[in-house]
Write a protein that holds these residues in place. Structure first.
Motif, mmCIF file in Angstrom:
data_model
loop_
_atom_site.group_PDB
_atom_site.id
_atom_site.type_symbol
_atom_site.label_atom_id
_atom_site.label_comp_id
_atom_site.label_asym_id
_atom_site.label_seq_id
_atom_site.Cartn_x
_atom_site.Cartn_y
_atom_site.Cartn_z
ATOM 1 N N ILE A 98 -0.955 -2.251 10.992
ATOM 2 C CA ILE A 98 -0.145 -3.356 11.523
ATOM 3 C C ILE A 98 0.214 -4.330 10.390
ATOM 4 C CG2 ILE A 98 0.043 -5.121 13.320
ATOM 5 C CD1 ILE A 98 -0.652 -2.516 14.614
ATOM 6 N N GLY A 99 -0.748 -4.556 9.503
ATOM 7 C CA GLY A 99 -0.545 -5.532 8.442
ATOM 8 C C GLY A 99 0.586 -5.179 7.496
ATOM 9 N N SER A 100 0.801 -3.887 7.296
ATOM 10 C CA SER A 100 1.863 -3.471 6.372
ATOM 11 C C SER A 100 3.237 -3.941 6.853
ATOM 12 C CB SER A 100 1.843 -1.953 6.179
ATOM 13 O OG SER A 100 2.086 -1.321 7.406
ATOM 14 N N ALA B 151 -3.072 0.684 2.180
ATOM 15 C CA ALA B 151 -3.985 1.796 2.451
ATOM 16 C C ALA B 151 -5.233 1.235 3.100
ATOM 17 C CB ALA B 151 -4.333 2.498 1.142
ATOM 18 N N ALA B 152 -5.754 1.954 4.095
ATOM 19 C CA ALA B 152 -6.951 1.479 4.806
ATOM 20 C C ALA B 152 -8.103 1.242 3.831
ATOM 21 C CB ALA B 152 -7.349 2.480 5.882
ATOM 22 N N GLU B 153 -8.150 2.047 2.753
ATOM 23 C CA GLU B 153 -9.244 1.922 1.764
ATOM 24 C C GLU B 153 -9.125 0.612 0.973
ATOM 25 O OE1 GLU B 153 -6.985 4.972 1.237
ATOM 26 O OE2 GLU B 153 -7.944 5.225 3.185
ATOM 27 N N ASP C 150 -8.445 0.252 9.379
ATOM 28 C CA ASP C 150 -7.304 1.138 9.672
ATOM 29 C C ASP C 150 -6.181 0.375 10.371
ATOM 30 O OD1 ASP C 150 -8.276 3.455 8.622
ATOM 31 O OD2 ASP C 150 -9.245 4.099 10.489
ATOM 32 N N ARG C 151 -6.588 -0.338 11.420
ATOM 33 C CA ARG C 151 -5.613 -1.097 12.204
ATOM 34 C C ARG C 151 -4.998 -2.216 11.366
ATOM 35 N NH1 ARG C 151 -4.180 -1.432 17.208
ATOM 36 N NH2 ARG C 151 -3.471 -3.395 18.090
ATOM 37 N N PHE C 152 -5.839 -2.900 10.571
ATOM 38 C CA PHE C 152 -5.366 -3.956 9.673
ATOM 39 C C PHE C 152 -4.292 -3.389 8.754
ATOM 40 C CE2 PHE C 152 -6.224 -8.022 7.440
ATOM 41 C CZ PHE C 152 -5.509 -7.790 6.285
ATOM 42 N N ASP D 169 -1.844 -6.604 18.631
ATOM 43 C CA ASP D 169 -1.679 -6.192 17.236
ATOM 44 C C ASP D 169 -2.364 -7.136 16.250
ATOM 45 O OD1 ASP D 169 1.774 -7.300 16.673
ATOM 46 O OD2 ASP D 169 -0.076 -8.402 16.877
ATOM 47 N N GLY D 170 -3.015 -8.154 16.763
ATOM 48 C CA GLY D 170 -3.752 -9.019 15.847
ATOM 49 C C GLY D 170 -2.863 -9.954 15.060
#
Lengths: 64, 168
Positions: A45-47, A55-57, A40-42, B164-165
Protein backbone atom coordinates in the motif's frame (compact mmCIF):
# COMPACT_ATOMS: atom_id res chain seq x y z
CA UNK A 1 -7.60 21.53 -2.73
CA UNK A 2 -4.62 22.20 -0.50
CA UNK A 3 -1.73 19.75 -0.63
CA UNK A 4 -0.61 19.74 2.99
CA UNK A 5 2.29 17.37 2.20
CA UNK A 6 4.03 19.97 0.05
CA UNK A 7 3.37 22.86 2.41
CA UNK A 8 4.62 20.75 5.31
CA UNK A 9 7.83 19.97 3.41
CA UNK A 10 8.37 23.70 2.84
CA UNK A 11 7.85 24.37 6.56
CA UNK A 12 10.29 21.58 7.48
CA UNK A 13 12.91 23.13 5.21
CA UNK A 14 12.46 26.48 6.98
CA UNK A 15 12.61 24.77 10.37
CA UNK A 16 15.90 23.01 9.53
CA UNK A 17 17.32 26.17 8.02
CA UNK A 18 16.52 28.23 11.14
CA UNK A 19 18.05 25.57 13.38
CA UNK A 20 21.11 25.34 11.08
CA UNK A 21 20.36 21.66 10.65
CA UNK A 22 20.20 21.34 6.85
CA UNK A 23 22.54 18.56 5.73
CA UNK A 24 25.50 19.99 3.87
CA UNK A 25 27.10 16.88 2.41
CA UNK A 26 26.63 16.36 -1.31
CA UNK A 27 24.86 13.26 -2.52
CA UNK A 28 21.37 11.93 -2.09
CA UNK A 29 20.05 11.12 1.34
CA UNK A 30 18.83 7.69 2.39
CA UNK A 31 15.39 6.51 3.48
CA UNK A 32 14.75 3.96 6.21
CA UNK A 33 11.24 2.58 6.62
CA UNK A 34 9.99 1.26 9.96
CA UNK A 35 6.60 -0.21 10.83
CA UNK A 36 5.07 -1.86 13.89
CA UNK A 37 3.19 -4.52 11.92
CA UNK A 38 2.77 -6.04 8.46
CA UNK A 39 5.80 -5.15 6.35
CA UNK A 40 4.21 -6.81 3.28
CA UNK A 41 1.09 -4.69 3.50
CA UNK A 42 3.15 -1.57 4.32
CA UNK A 43 5.24 -2.16 1.19
CA UNK A 44 2.26 -2.88 -1.05
CA UNK A 45 0.00 0.00 0.00
CA UNK A 46 2.83 2.36 0.90
CA UNK A 47 4.36 2.24 -2.56
CA UNK A 48 1.22 3.99 -3.88
CA UNK A 49 1.68 6.86 -1.43
CA UNK A 50 5.45 7.12 -1.83
CA UNK A 51 5.03 6.66 -5.61
CA UNK A 52 7.92 4.26 -5.85
CA UNK A 53 8.32 0.54 -5.39
CA UNK A 54 8.93 -0.62 -1.82
CA UNK A 55 10.26 -4.12 -1.16
CA UNK A 56 8.80 -5.81 1.91
CA UNK A 57 12.38 -6.59 3.02
CA UNK A 58 13.04 -2.84 3.08
CA UNK A 59 10.47 -2.38 5.87
CA UNK A 60 11.95 -3.01 9.32
CA UNK A 61 9.52 -4.13 12.03
CA UNK A 62 9.96 -2.56 15.46
CA UNK A 63 8.12 -2.60 18.80
CA UNK A 64 7.07 0.60 20.50
CA UNK B 1 25.40 22.55 16.91
CA UNK B 2 28.10 20.71 15.01
CA UNK B 3 28.12 19.54 11.40
CA UNK B 4 27.60 16.07 12.83
CA UNK B 5 24.13 17.04 14.02
CA UNK B 6 23.15 18.28 10.58
CA UNK B 7 24.06 14.96 8.97
CA UNK B 8 21.65 13.05 11.19
CA UNK B 9 18.30 11.90 9.74
CA UNK B 10 14.91 13.58 9.96
CA UNK B 11 12.27 11.42 11.64
CA UNK B 12 8.80 11.17 10.10
CA UNK B 13 5.93 9.50 11.92
CA UNK B 14 2.39 8.49 11.00
CA UNK B 15 -0.17 6.00 12.25
CA UNK B 16 0.21 4.11 8.97
CA UNK B 17 1.30 4.64 5.39
CA UNK B 18 -0.61 7.82 4.48
CA UNK B 19 2.25 9.89 5.86
CA UNK B 20 4.40 8.55 3.04
CA UNK B 21 2.85 11.34 0.91
CA UNK B 22 4.58 13.77 3.28
CA UNK B 23 7.81 11.75 3.08
CA UNK B 24 7.59 11.90 -0.72
CA UNK B 25 7.28 15.70 -0.64
CA UNK B 26 10.13 15.92 1.86
CA UNK B 27 12.43 13.84 -0.38
CA UNK B 28 11.52 16.03 -3.37
CA UNK B 29 12.14 19.23 -1.47
CA UNK B 30 15.16 18.06 0.57
CA UNK B 31 16.86 15.36 -1.53
CA UNK B 32 20.10 15.47 0.45
CA UNK B 33 18.46 14.71 3.78
CA UNK B 34 18.38 11.26 5.36
CA UNK B 35 14.93 10.17 6.56
CA UNK B 36 13.63 7.55 8.98
CA UNK B 37 9.89 6.94 8.58
CA UNK B 38 7.85 5.14 11.22
CA UNK B 39 4.32 3.88 10.52
CA UNK B 40 2.56 2.61 13.62
CA UNK B 41 0.63 0.07 11.57
CA UNK B 42 -0.01 -2.24 14.55
CA UNK B 43 -2.14 0.38 16.28
CA UNK B 44 -3.85 2.29 13.47
CA UNK B 45 -6.28 3.95 13.12
CA UNK B 46 -5.49 6.81 15.51
CA UNK B 47 -8.48 8.84 14.32
CA UNK B 48 -11.03 6.99 16.43
CA UNK B 49 -8.96 6.79 19.62
CA UNK B 50 -9.10 9.12 22.62
CA UNK B 51 -6.82 12.15 22.75
CA UNK B 52 -4.97 10.64 25.74
CA UNK B 53 -4.22 7.41 23.87
CA UNK B 54 -3.10 9.22 20.71
CA UNK B 55 -0.84 11.46 22.81
CA UNK B 56 0.68 8.40 24.52
CA UNK B 57 1.22 6.56 21.20
CA UNK B 58 2.72 9.70 19.67
CA UNK B 59 5.23 10.11 22.49
CA UNK B 60 6.23 6.43 22.16
CA UNK B 61 6.74 6.84 18.41
CA UNK B 62 8.80 10.00 18.95
CA UNK B 63 10.96 8.21 21.53
CA UNK B 64 11.51 5.28 19.16
CA UNK B 65 12.65 7.65 16.41
CA UNK B 66 14.98 9.48 18.80
CA UNK B 67 16.77 6.13 19.23
CA UNK B 68 17.64 6.44 15.53
CA UNK B 69 19.45 9.72 16.20
CA UNK B 70 17.00 12.06 14.48
CA UNK B 71 17.72 15.81 14.38
CA UNK B 72 14.07 16.84 13.84
CA UNK B 73 10.66 15.18 13.91
CA UNK B 74 7.82 15.53 11.39
CA UNK B 75 4.44 14.38 12.67
CA UNK B 76 2.86 13.39 9.34
CA UNK B 77 -0.37 12.22 10.99
CA UNK B 78 -3.25 14.66 11.27
CA UNK B 79 -4.70 13.10 14.39
CA UNK B 80 -1.33 13.00 16.17
CA UNK B 81 -0.64 16.58 15.03
CA UNK B 82 -4.04 17.61 16.36
CA UNK B 83 -3.94 16.04 19.81
CA UNK B 84 -0.40 14.73 20.34
CA UNK B 85 1.91 17.57 19.37
CA UNK B 86 2.13 19.27 22.77
CA UNK B 87 2.69 15.92 24.52
CA UNK B 88 5.53 15.17 22.07
CA UNK B 89 7.05 18.63 22.55
CA UNK B 90 7.10 18.01 26.30
CA UNK B 91 9.08 14.78 25.88
CA UNK B 92 11.69 15.49 23.22
CA UNK B 93 13.99 17.97 24.95
CA UNK B 94 14.40 20.74 22.40
CA UNK B 95 14.15 18.59 19.27
CA UNK B 96 12.49 20.62 16.47
CA UNK B 97 9.01 19.21 15.80
CA UNK B 98 6.68 19.99 12.87
CA UNK B 99 3.10 18.78 12.49
CA UNK B 100 0.91 18.87 9.38
CA UNK B 101 -1.94 20.99 10.69
CA UNK B 102 -0.28 24.39 10.97
CA UNK B 103 1.18 24.23 7.42
CA UNK B 104 -2.12 22.88 6.04
CA UNK B 105 -4.19 25.55 7.75
CA UNK B 106 -1.88 28.32 6.58
CA UNK B 107 -1.93 27.06 2.98
CA UNK B 108 -5.74 26.79 3.08
CA UNK B 109 -6.08 30.34 4.41
CA UNK B 110 -3.76 31.63 1.71
CA UNK B 111 -5.63 29.74 -1.03
CA UNK B 112 -9.21 30.57 -0.01
CA UNK B 113 -10.56 33.68 -1.70
CA UNK B 114 -14.04 33.52 -0.15
CA UNK B 115 -12.81 32.68 3.33
CA UNK B 116 -14.67 29.36 3.26
CA UNK B 117 -12.48 26.37 4.08
CA UNK B 118 -13.68 22.76 4.24
CA UNK B 119 -11.64 20.41 6.40
CA UNK B 120 -12.28 16.69 5.93
CA UNK B 121 -10.58 14.86 8.77
CA UNK B 122 -10.82 12.03 11.27
CA UNK B 123 -13.16 12.27 14.25
CA UNK B 124 -10.21 12.81 16.58
CA UNK B 125 -8.82 15.64 14.46
CA UNK B 126 -12.19 17.43 14.28
CA UNK B 127 -12.76 16.97 18.02
CA UNK B 128 -9.23 18.13 18.90
CA UNK B 129 -9.98 21.50 17.30
CA UNK B 130 -6.40 22.14 16.12
CA UNK B 131 -7.47 23.11 12.58
CA UNK B 132 -10.08 25.50 13.93
CA UNK B 133 -7.45 27.12 16.18
CA UNK B 134 -4.75 27.23 13.51
CA UNK B 135 -7.15 28.79 10.99
CA UNK B 136 -8.32 31.34 13.56
CA UNK B 137 -4.69 32.23 14.35
CA UNK B 138 -3.78 32.62 10.69
CA UNK B 139 -6.82 34.52 9.50
CA UNK B 140 -9.01 35.47 12.40
CA UNK B 141 -11.79 37.21 10.49
CA UNK B 142 -13.76 36.38 7.36
CA UNK B 143 -12.86 32.71 7.59
CA UNK B 144 -15.34 29.97 8.32
CA UNK B 145 -13.88 26.49 8.59
CA UNK B 146 -16.45 23.78 7.88
CA UNK B 147 -15.41 20.60 9.65
CA UNK B 148 -16.51 17.16 8.57
CA UNK B 149 -15.29 13.83 9.93
CA UNK B 150 -15.01 10.70 7.83
CA UNK B 151 -14.50 7.11 9.00
CA UNK B 152 -10.80 6.53 9.57
CA UNK B 153 -8.72 3.80 7.97
CA UNK B 154 -9.62 0.42 9.33
CA UNK B 155 -13.31 1.07 9.97
CA UNK B 156 -14.57 2.02 6.54
CA UNK B 157 -15.41 0.22 3.34
CA UNK B 158 -12.33 -1.74 2.19
CA UNK B 159 -13.19 -0.85 -1.42
CA UNK B 160 -12.70 2.79 -0.48
CA UNK B 161 -9.32 2.09 1.02
CA UNK B 162 -10.91 1.65 4.42
CA UNK B 163 -8.35 -0.83 5.70
CA UNK B 164 -5.33 0.35 3.81
CA UNK B 165 -3.72 2.07 6.76
CA UNK B 166 -3.80 5.52 5.26
CA UNK B 167 -3.08 8.55 7.37
CA UNK B 168 -5.04 8.84 10.60
Amino acid sequence: VVDSARTTAACVEALLQNARLLRREAGKGTVRLLATDGSDRFARIGSRFLERAIAAEEVELIDL
Amino acid sequence: LTGGDASRPVGVFDSGVGGLTVLKSLIERLPREHFVYLGDTARLPYGTKSAETVARYSVQAAEALIEYGIKALVVACNTASSVGLSAIAGHVDGLPVMGVIEPGARAACAASISGNIAVIATEGTVRGGAYQRAIARTRARHTRPWMHSLPDAGEGDPECGGTDGSSG
